[in-house]
Design a protein around this motif. Structure first.
Motif, PDB file in Angstrom:
ATOM      1  N   ARG A  84      41.306  -7.004  52.797  1.00  0.00           N
ATOM      2  CA  ARG A  84      40.756  -7.250  54.128  1.00  0.00           C
ATOM      3  C   ARG A  84      39.327  -7.755  54.037  1.00  0.00           C
ATOM      4  O   ARG A  84      38.908  -8.623  54.810  1.00  0.00           O
ATOM      5  CB  ARG A  84      40.849  -5.975  54.961  1.00  0.00           C
ATOM      6  N   ALA A  85      38.571  -7.234  53.078  1.00  0.00           N
ATOM      7  CA  ALA A  85      37.198  -7.716  52.894  1.00  0.00           C
ATOM      8  C   ALA A  85      37.198  -9.138  52.330  1.00  0.00           C
ATOM      9  O   ALA A  85      36.431 -10.001  52.788  1.00  0.00           O
ATOM     10  CB  ALA A  85      36.436  -6.768  51.968  1.00  0.00           C
ATOM     11  N   TRP A  86      38.047  -9.411  51.357  1.00  0.00           N
ATOM     12  CA  TRP A  86      38.103 -10.744  50.753  1.00  0.00           C
ATOM     13  C   TRP A  86      38.567 -11.802  51.756  1.00  0.00           C
ATOM     14  O   TRP A  86      38.211 -12.976  51.640  1.00  0.00           O
ATOM     15  CB  TRP A  86      39.049 -10.731  49.554  1.00  0.00           C
ATOM     16  N   ALA A  87      39.380 -11.378  52.736  1.00  0.00           N
ATOM     17  CA  ALA A  87      39.932 -12.326  53.701  1.00  0.00           C
ATOM     18  C   ALA A  87      38.914 -12.795  54.741  1.00  0.00           C
ATOM     19  O   ALA A  87      39.149 -13.784  55.439  1.00  0.00           O
ATOM     20  CB  ALA A  87      41.133 -11.705  54.408  1.00  0.00           C
ATOM     21  N   ARG A  88      37.771 -12.119  54.812  1.00  0.00           N
ATOM     22  CA  ARG A  88      36.761 -12.518  55.796  1.00  0.00           C
ATOM     23  C   ARG A  88      36.010 -13.756  55.315  1.00  0.00           C
ATOM     24  O   ARG A  88      35.815 -13.951  54.113  1.00  0.00           O
ATOM     25  CB  ARG A  88      35.774 -11.372  56.027  1.00  0.00           C
ATOM     26  N   PRO A  89      35.544 -14.607  56.240  1.00  0.00           N
ATOM     27  CA  PRO A  89      34.714 -15.750  55.842  1.00  0.00           C
ATOM     28  C   PRO A  89      33.410 -15.245  55.236  1.00  0.00           C
ATOM     29  O   PRO A  89      32.986 -14.117  55.507  1.00  0.00           O
ATOM     30  CB  PRO A  89      34.470 -16.480  57.167  1.00  0.00           C
ATOM     31  N   GLY A 116      37.383 -17.474  53.268  1.00  0.00           N
ATOM     32  CA  GLY A 116      38.316 -16.404  53.593  1.00  0.00           C
ATOM     33  C   GLY A 116      39.755 -16.887  53.698  1.00  0.00           C
ATOM     34  O   GLY A 116      40.119 -17.940  53.168  1.00  0.00           O
ATOM     35  N   ARG A 169      43.031 -18.572  54.747  1.00  0.00           N
ATOM     36  CA  ARG A 169      43.216 -19.895  55.335  1.00  0.00           C
ATOM     37  C   ARG A 169      44.684 -20.276  55.306  1.00  0.00           C
ATOM     38  O   ARG A 169      45.484 -19.687  54.569  1.00  0.00           O
ATOM     39  CB  ARG A 169      42.421 -20.943  54.553  1.00  0.00           C
ATOM     40  N   LYS A 198      34.834 -16.642  46.346  1.00  0.00           N
ATOM     41  CA  LYS A 198      34.362 -15.307  45.984  1.00  0.00           C
ATOM     42  C   LYS A 198      34.676 -15.034  44.513  1.00  0.00           C
ATOM     43  O   LYS A 198      35.682 -15.506  43.984  1.00  0.00           O
ATOM     44  CB  LYS A 198      35.029 -14.255  46.869  1.00  0.00           C
TER      45      LYS A 198
END
Length: 234
Positions: A44-49, A52, A54, A93
């Motif tokens: 969930r953290a990695w998926a944020r811009p 993020g 896509r 990231k």
């Protein structure tokens, strides 16, 4: 089994480690509940811009129904870059060290000592790329090969959330022969050696099958790879 006579899903016998094909191994329930929750929070953290989650667009103008976020290097059809070239253009990231370590541990569990329960030494692979795919109920993945890497190190696949039908095929074509198996939350699948370039895909996700305690609607697949690419282009 926490004192239960049978597994919670009602199966009489627990699922065991299975070699689907030479070099392709399924290890059920490899991730415990605590590690599954930890990985879900991290996803969930990695998926944020920036860089993020896509939607992936194919060269032919179509879109993949599973959405994706990358770590270490950014995958796009069909190559790698240091930035999200088909997203917001931000630097990708970094690959977390713990995730790379988990990849080595997964290979050891699949290929060494898994049948006896004996501890196995982590494999000496430098996992430096993670592709995280998020599948909603109607998402799927067509038959494809993971062929953009220069390394022949095994691919590690970790499943969280809803069960999927995983189709594992041959190295010559997208068609038969192939085998279908169900990957559940916590399952590990590793393919390397003669199976490293086998075609595989996800024809179906089974909505509502995620363990209630996980708190995830849909399926997350964390795929770990060794690129062997040196410095990827921008």
């Amino acid at each position: 089994m926490d004192g239960e006579l049978f597994p919670a899903d009602g199966e009489l016998f627990p699922r065991g480690r299975t070699e689907i094909a030479p070099g392709a191994v399924h290890v059920p329930d490899w991730l415990g509940p605590g590690l599954q929750r930890e990985l879900l929070d991290a996803c969930r953290a990695w998926a944020r811009p920036p860089a993020g989650l896509r939607t992936v667009r194919t060269p032919g103008g179509g879109t993949m129904t599973a959405r994706q976020v990358c770590l270490g290097l950014h995958w796009y059809p069909y190559g790698y870059a240091r930035t999200a070239v088909d997203g917001d253009g931000a630097p990708v990231k970094p690959m977390p060290g713990r995730l790379a370590e988990l990849g080595r541990e997964a290979v050891a569990a699949a290929y060494g000592g898994a049948d006896t329960g004996a501890p196995a030494e982590p494999a000496p692979y430098a996992y430096d790329i993670a592709l995280i795919n998020f599948y909603e109920g109607d998402s799927r993945m067509g038959m494809h090969r993971d062929a953009e890497e220069k390394s022949g190190a095994p691919v590690v696949s970790l499943s969280l959330g809803d069960t999927c039908v995983f189709r594992f095929g041959n190295t010559a074509s997208r068609g038969r022969p192939y085998q279908d198996l169900r990957l559940r939350s916590g399952d590990l699948f590793v393919f390397g050696g003669p199976a490293r370039l086998a075609y595989h895909g996800v024809p179906k996700v089974l909505p509502g099958t995620a363990p209630p305690w996980l708190g995830l609607t849909g399926r997350l697949n964390i795929t770990l790879r060794v690129g062997g690419l040196g410095t990827a282009p921008d």
